[in-house]
Design an enzyme around this catalytic site. Sequence first.
Site, mmCIF file in Angstrom:
data_model
loop_
_atom_site.group_PDB
_atom_site.id
_atom_site.type_symbol
_atom_site.label_atom_id
_atom_site.label_comp_id
_atom_site.label_asym_id
_atom_site.label_seq_id
_atom_site.Cartn_x
_atom_site.Cartn_y
_atom_site.Cartn_z
ATOM 1 N N LYS A 41 0.835 -1.211 0.000
ATOM 2 C CA LYS A 41 0.000 0.000 0.000
ATOM 3 C C LYS A 41 0.865 1.255 0.000
ATOM 4 C CE LYS A 41 -3.916 2.281 0.325
ATOM 5 N NZ LYS A 41 -3.619 3.597 0.834
ATOM 6 N N GLU A 49 0.702 6.630 -6.834
ATOM 7 C CA GLU A 49 -0.457 7.525 -6.952
ATOM 8 C C GLU A 49 -0.007 8.983 -6.948
ATOM 9 O OE1 GLU A 49 -3.427 8.808 -3.556
ATOM 10 O OE2 GLU A 49 -3.851 6.764 -4.207
#
Length: 316
Positions: free
Chosen positions: A173, A180
């Site tokens: 993550k 991102e």
Amino acid sequence: MEVAVIGLGRMGGNMARRLLSKGHRVVVWNRSPGPLEALEKEGAEPARSFDEVVERLEPPRVAWLMLPAGEVTSHAVEEFARRLHPGDVLVNGANSYYRDSMAYAERLHPRGIGFADVGVSGGIWGREYGYGLMAGGSDEVIAHLRPLLEALAPAPDRGWVHAGPVGAGHYAKMVHNAIEYALMQAYAEGFELLRRKEFDIDLAAVAEAWRHGTVIRSWLLDLIAAELRSDPRLSGVAPVVADSGEGRWAAHEAIDLGVAAPLLALALHERFKSQDATHYPYRVLAVLRRAFGGHAVAVRDATDPAQQEHQGQERA
């Protein structure tokens, strides 16, 4: 299956709702009563204390934490370590540093309590479309959690992964969020190039066209297109971008591993730049150019709304 969701913020609350919609029994706890009362009306069973959370669950229990990283999560782990029984499972599903999750598992192991770290992506849209899930833990623990992972994911057979042992979920993550950052930065710079040119390009129309058939189409581009349709100038948005900590952890990891990750680091530093309301480094650059080259320095205009905004932020 039954599960307790601890922490009903933007992610935790909607995850509880998705689990309810998939037929799971959900016990919920939250520090403030508002979200707790709202979930109770939707079918969840409220617990007013950690003791009540454990009492309401049948063994083997699953308690899923969705709390802020750091001291808040660490305290909750300690509290549940004293209350859960051997064979129960504690899940840390909020953003956390992967090494912290590994330490939590070490604390729980001597007590016979299983642990999983699950990185969760999907934001406010996850309730409707499902969440991307990156799970770390033993085969046994992940197998036990599988019905919950399948319910939270976009579909039982996609959108979730057993990434590896404890720590792997939050590590995956962390890297996800660093990527991102870089993708968002690339889109932002590209649309600024379009905006600056004298062609008077319709940014919303270009974004909409790019959504179909191009190699840069993505969900992020879908979101950009929707925002530009409603307000091409983004006039109501302040130019300040926060960072959650994941990008910082990824940058440190790249340094520790000796991995070149300039895009990820640059995207993070661009966020830092946006958070500096004083723009002090640019003032240093301006006075240096004046000092060595005699270049003129722009003087602040007290009537400029943008400069007034920065002045107000400095005073604050």
